[in-house]
Design an enzyme around this catalytic site. Structure first.
Site: not given
Length: 386
Positions: A98, A146, A169, A177
């Site tokens: 992302g 992402g 992350e 996530d």
């Protein structure tokens, strides 16, 4: 720094450094070309999604998420679309993650983008996970964060010798996530716990052997594979699987090479089965092998808060549905935006690039259960809803 340098083989002690280089690429988010950032085309029986920001390794922004989501929903309803394919342009990346820098800036300025991005990204992850039509991701090149969320919840993931997978992350004060809490604990043994906490990178055939990809093909066969998929007449999931299986079986690259972590799996399973990060660290210290000591060095660089959030996320996610996991992860994303480490991680890795984040709290023992419980707490009417 060119991507070729990132991918140069180095000792695995340097894997953290390489992760940072890739995270740096995520920060370069200006799209100057007039071409669309994502192509959405109907070809043959299939809806084809092509992520088209090759200069920034196809990193994902909010407008791309919105376009993909609405088109996916349309294609799901259309009887003439019986298959969905997603891929990345440019040959270097499927999707490196992302647009972290934009989210960090928005979070600092208390702008709505910080909520919207995670909410809509996770809604898209869920839509891919529940998609009624066969969903095929061609995860060629860098596939992180992402990008994993765009692929791993679909029916089929095709890796190549150039695929590079990681969930890095914890190095930037975030957590794995996009449904990481769902798919990671479902990998073999404690492999997912290890990948989540250390950000360890899997390459090529190992992405399939580790259970992230369902199939493995030579990258030069991808155009033919895609052609054969597009030529199918209203295919079922079984028809699609047949085509993919045929290509997979023909591919001999690294077929007989053991999984890169195979020799360490017993050690990973025993060390990472602890229910606290402190205990995992103690297990690694007691183990004392070169591999265990290498992981301790990695742990020292990660955000202590991220490590604690991540372990609990993965443990809780192991018994939740994908939707329940995404609701939990949305709460965690907002906790990270309220905190310190995410902004500090982005500063150190992406903005000033001094690679020297000052985490707060700096020690695991300073992170209370009360604080952790607060991160996982319901946001009431602001919770993610499906």
């Amino acid at each position: 720094m060119g991507l070729s340098e990132v991918l140069r083989p180095m000792s695995r002690f340097n894997s953290f450094k390489r992760t940072q280089v890739i995270l740096q690429h995520l920060g370069m988010s200006k799209h100057t070309d007039s071409e669309p950032e994502v192509f959405l085309e109907r070809t043959g029986c299939a809806g084809v999604i092509t992520l088209n920001r090759p200069k920034v390794l196809n990193s994902l922004n909010l407008s791309m998420i919105r376009r993909i989501y609405s088109q996916l929903k349309k294609w799901e309803q259309e009887p003439e679309t019986s298959l969905i394919i997603i891929k990345g342009a440019g040959g270097k990346a499927f999707c490196a993650g992302g647009d972290i820098k934009a989210i960090s800036e928005a979070g600092k300025a208390k702008q709505k983008l910080a909520q919207d991005f995670f909410k809509e990204e996770y809604t898209l992850n869920s839509a891919i996970g529940t998609c009624k039509k066969p969903f095929v991701s061609l995860i060629h090149g860098v596939t992180m964060g992402g990008g994993v969320g765009l692929s791993v919840h679909g029916h089929f993931r095709v890796a190549t010798e150039k695929t590079l997978f990681a969930m890095p992350e914890t190095a930037i004060g975030l957590f794995p996530d996009v449904g990481g809490g769902y798919f990671l604990p479902r990998l073999s043994g404690k492999l997912g716990y290890f990948l989540a906490l250390t950000g360890f990178r899997l390459k090529g055939r190992d992405v399939q052997k580790g259970g992230i990809a369902t199939h493995f093909v030579d990258s030069d066969k991808l155009p033919m594979l895609e052609k054969d998929l597009l030529a199918l007449k209203s295919p079922s999931k079984e028809n699609v699987a047949e085509v993919l299986d045929t290509y997979h079986k023909k591919c001999k690259v690294d077929q007989d090479k053991p999984f890169i972590l195979e020799e360490h799996m017993d050690r990973i399973n025993s060390c990472f089965s602890a229910s606290t990060v402190e205990q995992i660290i103690q297990n690694l210290q007691e183990d004392g092998s070169p591999f265990a000591l290498e992981q301790l060095k990695v742990f020292e660089k990660m955000s202590p808060t991220s490590l604690k959030i991540t372990l609990r996320q993965i443990m809780e996610g192991s018994s939740k549905s994908l939707q329940e996991v995404l609701i939990m992860e949305y709460r965690l994303s907002q906790a990270c935006l309220r905190g310190h480490d995410f902004y500090e991680g982005v500063r150190a890795v992406l903005i000033e690039k001094d690679q020297n984040p000052k985490w707060k709290p700096a020690k695991l023992e300073e992170i209370t259960d009360e604080f952790l419980n607060d991160c996982f707490k319901s946001l009431g009417s602001d919770d993610l809803k499906f």
